[in-house]
Design a protein around this motif. Structure first.
Motif, PDB file in Angstrom:
ATOM      1  N   ASP A   1      -2.214  49.119  -2.660  1.00  0.00           N
ATOM      2  CA  ASP A   1      -2.044  50.232  -3.591  1.00  0.00           C
ATOM      3  C   ASP A   1      -0.718  50.194  -4.341  1.00  0.00           C
ATOM      4  O   ASP A   1      -0.605  50.703  -5.457  1.00  0.00           O
ATOM      5  CB  ASP A   1      -2.156  51.566  -2.837  1.00  0.00           C
ATOM      6  CG  ASP A   1      -3.545  51.772  -2.244  1.00  0.00           C
ATOM      7  OD1 ASP A   1      -4.469  51.044  -2.655  1.00  0.00           O
ATOM      8  OD2 ASP A   1      -3.699  52.641  -1.362  1.00  0.00           O
ATOM      9  N   GLN A   2       0.294  49.610  -3.728  1.00  0.00           N
ATOM     10  CA  GLN A   2       1.618  49.615  -4.345  1.00  0.00           C
ATOM     11  C   GLN A   2       1.781  48.528  -5.406  1.00  0.00           C
ATOM     12  O   GLN A   2       2.763  48.525  -6.159  1.00  0.00           O
ATOM     13  CB  GLN A   2       2.692  49.414  -3.261  1.00  0.00           C
ATOM     14  CG  GLN A   2       2.886  47.986  -2.782  1.00  0.00           C
ATOM     15  CD  GLN A   2       1.791  47.494  -1.828  1.00  0.00           C
ATOM     16  OE1 GLN A   2       0.812  48.207  -1.572  1.00  0.00           O
ATOM     17  NE2 GLN A   2       1.953  46.279  -1.300  1.00  0.00           N
ATOM     18  N   ILE A   3       0.827  47.619  -5.519  1.00  0.00           N
ATOM     19  CA  ILE A   3       0.944  46.489  -6.445  1.00  0.00           C
ATOM     20  C   ILE A   3       0.588  46.918  -7.867  1.00  0.00           C
ATOM     21  O   ILE A   3      -0.437  47.554  -8.100  1.00  0.00           O
ATOM     22  CB  ILE A   3       0.039  45.333  -6.003  1.00  0.00           C
ATOM     23  CG1 ILE A   3       0.461  44.839  -4.607  1.00  0.00           C
ATOM     24  CG2 ILE A   3       0.090  44.190  -7.007  1.00  0.00           C
ATOM     25  CD1 ILE A   3      -0.479  43.806  -4.020  1.00  0.00           C
ATOM     26  N   THR A   4       1.441  46.574  -8.813  1.00  0.00           N
ATOM     27  CA  THR A   4       1.212  46.914 -10.220  1.00  0.00           C
ATOM     28  C   THR A   4       0.952  45.644 -11.037  1.00  0.00           C
ATOM     29  O   THR A   4       1.191  44.522 -10.578  1.00  0.00           O
ATOM     30  CB  THR A   4       2.433  47.628 -10.818  1.00  0.00           C
ATOM     31  OG1 THR A   4       3.540  46.700 -10.858  1.00  0.00           O
ATOM     32  CG2 THR A   4       2.817  48.840  -9.988  1.00  0.00           C
ATOM     33  N   GLN A   5       0.508  45.841 -12.262  1.00  0.00           N
ATOM     34  CA  GLN A   5       0.299  44.711 -13.163  1.00  0.00           C
ATOM     35  C   GLN A   5       1.605  43.963 -13.395  1.00  0.00           C
ATOM     36  O   GLN A   5       1.630  42.729 -13.438  1.00  0.00           O
ATOM     37  CB  GLN A   5      -0.267  45.202 -14.497  1.00  0.00           C
ATOM     38  CG  GLN A   5      -0.495  44.086 -15.506  1.00  0.00           C
ATOM     39  CD  GLN A   5      -1.265  44.557 -16.736  1.00  0.00           C
ATOM     40  OE1 GLN A   5      -2.114  45.445 -16.645  1.00  0.00           O
ATOM     41  NE2 GLN A   5      -0.977  43.968 -17.880  1.00  0.00           N
ATOM     42  N   GLU A   6       2.675  44.711 -13.525  1.00  0.00           N
ATOM     43  CA  GLU A   6       3.988  44.096 -13.741  1.00  0.00           C
ATOM     44  C   GLU A   6       4.397  43.242 -12.544  1.00  0.00           C
ATOM     45  O   GLU A   6       5.042  42.196 -12.707  1.00  0.00           O
ATOM     46  CB  GLU A   6       5.045  45.172 -14.001  1.00  0.00           C
ATOM     47  CG  GLU A   6       4.924  45.896 -15.333  1.00  0.00           C
ATOM     48  CD  GLU A   6       3.727  46.837 -15.388  1.00  0.00           C
ATOM     49  OE1 GLU A   6       3.269  47.279 -14.290  1.00  0.00           O
ATOM     50  OE2 GLU A   6       3.236  47.122 -16.489  1.00  0.00           O
TER      51      GLU A   6
ATOM     52  N   SER B   1      -1.778  32.810 -16.632  1.00  0.00           N
ATOM     53  CA  SER B   1      -1.589  34.147 -17.206  1.00  0.00           C
ATOM     54  C   SER B   1      -2.551  35.143 -16.581  1.00  0.00           C
ATOM     55  O   SER B   1      -3.649  34.782 -16.126  1.00  0.00           O
ATOM     56  CB  SER B   1      -1.788  34.123 -18.724  1.00  0.00           C
ATOM     57  OG  SER B   1      -3.107  33.709 -19.063  1.00  0.00           O
ATOM     58  N   LEU B   2      -2.128  36.397 -16.548  1.00  0.00           N
ATOM     59  CA  LEU B   2      -2.967  37.490 -16.052  1.00  0.00           C
ATOM     60  C   LEU B   2      -3.757  38.058 -17.222  1.00  0.00           C
ATOM     61  O   LEU B   2      -3.188  38.521 -18.207  1.00  0.00           O
ATOM     62  CB  LEU B   2      -2.080  38.580 -15.434  1.00  0.00           C
ATOM     63  CG  LEU B   2      -2.807  39.814 -14.889  1.00  0.00           C
ATOM     64  CD1 LEU B   2      -3.686  39.439 -13.699  1.00  0.00           C
ATOM     65  CD2 LEU B   2      -1.802  40.900 -14.503  1.00  0.00           C
ATOM     66  N   GLN B   3      -5.077  38.014 -17.118  1.00  0.00           N
ATOM     67  CA  GLN B   3      -5.936  38.495 -18.198  1.00  0.00           C
ATOM     68  C   GLN B   3      -6.339  39.955 -18.028  1.00  0.00           C
ATOM     69  O   GLN B   3      -6.516  40.673 -18.996  1.00  0.00           O
ATOM     70  CB  GLN B   3      -7.208  37.632 -18.269  1.00  0.00           C
ATOM     71  CG  GLN B   3      -6.934  36.167 -18.528  1.00  0.00           C
ATOM     72  CD  GLN B   3      -6.304  35.926 -19.880  1.00  0.00           C
ATOM     73  OE1 GLN B   3      -6.872  36.266 -20.914  1.00  0.00           O
ATOM     74  NE2 GLN B   3      -5.093  35.361 -19.884  1.00  0.00           N
ATOM     75  N   LYS B   4      -6.456  40.375 -16.766  1.00  0.00           N
ATOM     76  CA  LYS B   4      -6.924  41.745 -16.516  1.00  0.00           C
ATOM     77  C   LYS B   4      -6.513  42.166 -15.111  1.00  0.00           C
ATOM     78  O   LYS B   4      -6.491  41.348 -14.190  1.00  0.00           O
ATOM     79  CB  LYS B   4      -8.457  41.816 -16.672  1.00  0.00           C
ATOM     80  CG  LYS B   4      -9.051  43.205 -16.539  1.00  0.00           C
ATOM     81  CD  LYS B   4     -10.567  43.155 -16.754  1.00  0.00           C
ATOM     82  CE  LYS B   4     -11.200  44.534 -16.641  1.00  0.00           C
ATOM     83  NZ  LYS B   4     -12.671  44.482 -16.835  1.00  0.00           N
TER      84      LYS B   4
ATOM     85  N   PRO C   1      -7.220  47.179 -10.031  1.00  0.00           N
ATOM     86  CA  PRO C   1      -7.149  47.104  -8.561  1.00  0.00           C
ATOM     87  C   PRO C   1      -8.474  47.440  -7.884  1.00  0.00           C
ATOM     88  O   PRO C   1      -9.140  48.384  -8.298  1.00  0.00           O
ATOM     89  CB  PRO C   1      -6.083  48.132  -8.213  1.00  0.00           C
ATOM     90  CG  PRO C   1      -5.254  48.243  -9.442  1.00  0.00           C
ATOM     91  CD  PRO C   1      -6.201  48.046 -10.590  1.00  0.00           C
ATOM     92  N   PRO C   2      -8.881  46.603  -6.901  1.00  0.00           N
ATOM     93  CA  PRO C   2      -8.108  45.496  -6.301  1.00  0.00           C
ATOM     94  C   PRO C   2      -8.306  44.151  -6.999  1.00  0.00           C
ATOM     95  O   PRO C   2      -7.890  43.125  -6.476  1.00  0.00           O
ATOM     96  CB  PRO C   2      -8.662  45.451  -4.881  1.00  0.00           C
ATOM     97  CG  PRO C   2     -10.109  45.790  -5.062  1.00  0.00           C
ATOM     98  CD  PRO C   2     -10.114  46.863  -6.133  1.00  0.00           C
ATOM     99  N   PHE C   3      -8.942  44.161  -8.170  1.00  0.00           N
ATOM    100  CA  PHE C   3      -9.290  42.891  -8.805  1.00  0.00           C
ATOM    101  C   PHE C   3      -8.298  42.500  -9.897  1.00  0.00           C
ATOM    102  O   PHE C   3      -7.812  43.345 -10.644  1.00  0.00           O
ATOM    103  CB  PHE C   3     -10.704  42.971  -9.388  1.00  0.00           C
ATOM    104  CG  PHE C   3     -11.729  43.452  -8.399  1.00  0.00           C
ATOM    105  CD1 PHE C   3     -12.056  42.691  -7.284  1.00  0.00           C
ATOM    106  CD2 PHE C   3     -12.353  44.679  -8.565  1.00  0.00           C
ATOM    107  CE1 PHE C   3     -12.982  43.145  -6.360  1.00  0.00           C
ATOM    108  CE2 PHE C   3     -13.282  45.143  -7.654  1.00  0.00           C
ATOM    109  CZ  PHE C   3     -13.601  44.373  -6.543  1.00  0.00           C
ATOM    110  N   PHE C   4      -8.034  41.190  -9.981  1.00  0.00           N
ATOM    111  CA  PHE C   4      -7.183  40.677 -11.054  1.00  0.00           C
ATOM    112  C   PHE C   4      -7.770  39.358 -11.553  1.00  0.00           C
ATOM    113  O   PHE C   4      -8.315  38.570 -10.778  1.00  0.00           O
ATOM    114  CB  PHE C   4      -5.738  40.483 -10.565  1.00  0.00           C
ATOM    115  CG  PHE C   4      -5.574  39.528  -9.420  1.00  0.00           C
ATOM    116  CD1 PHE C   4      -5.147  38.218  -9.627  1.00  0.00           C
ATOM    117  CD2 PHE C   4      -5.825  39.934  -8.105  1.00  0.00           C
ATOM    118  CE1 PHE C   4      -4.977  37.332  -8.571  1.00  0.00           C
ATOM    119  CE2 PHE C   4      -5.652  39.058  -7.038  1.00  0.00           C
ATOM    120  CZ  PHE C   4      -5.233  37.749  -7.268  1.00  0.00           C
TER     121      PHE C   4
END
Length: 340
Positions: free
Chosen positions: A165-170, A224-227, A230-233
């Motif tokens: 839960d604490q993980i952000t896109q940044e 690179s991160l496309q999307k 949470p919980p999917f990236f």
């Protein structure tokens, strides 16, 4: 499992051929049959003999679209059976012409859970597959945070769960640079890498104790991160041979003080072959469609590759294995076939 892995998945960039040497020349009668078949209109009836001759004359490299489900080896067998059946040469009733054999193989293994571009060599094109493995590959991978599995993808058994839960896109974007460039990577235990001649994945499935392979150098050209939902990236990855997307996603989860596994994996590019432009879907696995694809794809490859033979050491490095199936032979009851 999703090996993307550019290599064994071609795992370690593996190359397999299911085939037999094609004659250097197709004789005058055979050439005439091919020419006659080419002159026939789409509505004309082509004899099985002409189709068989055309099949045996095919040589080069093309790509197919591998769906989720079958392994790369199973897909290769399906392709081979379709072509033999179309030419009137089912494996159980192979022709007696011993000198005419079909050689076909794939380079750059994809796991059963992965989909996308699978490069196929036919005839003398099988000699080019090792060279294809050294090129870059591109993947779209969907990772799932909070769950680790023994296979590092969604097909395995969950071995650990951690909060995310604490993980952000940044947070994710901020660590990707650590996995870009020339890095060290530990291959998955469930992989096509071998120990004493047997795949690690096979040994693991038998319940045998398998030690992890040591970290080895790999290259990530872009990441690179496309999307992120949470919980999917979703990641877009371009890498070199021997690289495992499953290990990457697992390592990213650990770097974020959580865990992760691969949910979906698609190879969108292998060398010059792209999924959208070059990969033939199964309804295009016909002798004519493959002949057209070979012609179209010939411009993608350096001319010197056409007759280049892989060095013995290259074959060992990339897990090269070859099957030679002559048109008047079938596998024995124990499934044994000639291998090189």
């Amino acid at each position: 499992m999703a090996s993307a892995e550019a290599a064994a998945l071609s795992s370690s960039s593996s190359l397999e051929t299911d085939s037999a040497p094609v004659p250097e020349t197709v004789g005058t009668a055979a050439a005439a049959a091919v020419a006659a078949a080419a002159r026939m209109g789409p509505g004309a009836r082509v004899s099985k003999a002409a189709l068989a001759t055309k099949l045996l004359s095919l040589s080069g490299v093309f790509a197919v679209h591998k769906p989720k489900g079958p392994t790369s080896a199973e897909l290769l067998n399906r392709l081979k059976e379709k072509l033999l059946a179309e030419a009137g040469m089912p494996s159980a009733e192979l022709t007696k012409r011993k000198r005419q054999t079909l050689k076909i193989g794939h380079g750059g293994t994809l796991d059963s859970a992965a989909r996308g571009v699978l490069v196929i060599g036919i005839g003398r094109g099988t000699k080019m597959l090792t060279s294809m493995l050294s090129g870059s590959k591109r993947y779209i991978a969907i990772g799932e945070l909070g769950k680790a599995t023994d296979t590092l993808d969604s097909t395995g058994k969950v071995t650990e769960e951690k909060p995310y839960d604490q993980i952000t896109q940044e947070d994710i974007e901020g660590i990707l640079q650590k996995f870009t460039g020339n890095i060290m990577q530990v291959p998955p235990l469930y992989s096509a890498l071998k120990k004493d001649g047997q795949r690690l994945s096979t040994l693991m499935k038998r319940g045998e104790v398998v030690e992890a392979k040591p970290a080895r150098p790999v290259t990530v050209y872009s990441l690179s991160l496309q999307k992120f939902q949470p919980p999917f990236f979703t990641l877009d990855v371009e890498c070199g041979g021997g690289f495992y997307i499953r290990s990457l996603v697992s390592d990213i989860g650990k770097e974020l003080s959580s865990c992760a596994n691969v949910l979906e994996l698609t190879r969108t590019k292998q060398g010059p072959f792209t999924l959208d432009e070059h990969a033939l879907p199964e309804d295009k696995w016909t002798i004519d469609d493959i002949a057209q694809s070979l012609e179209h794809c010939s411009s993608l490859l350096p001319a010197e590759l056409a007759l280049k033979k892989p060095k013995p050491e290259d074959s060992q490095e990339h897990g090269l294995s070859c099957e030679y199936i002559t048109l008047n032979e079938t596998k024995g009851e124990d499934g044994e076939i000639k291998t090189c």
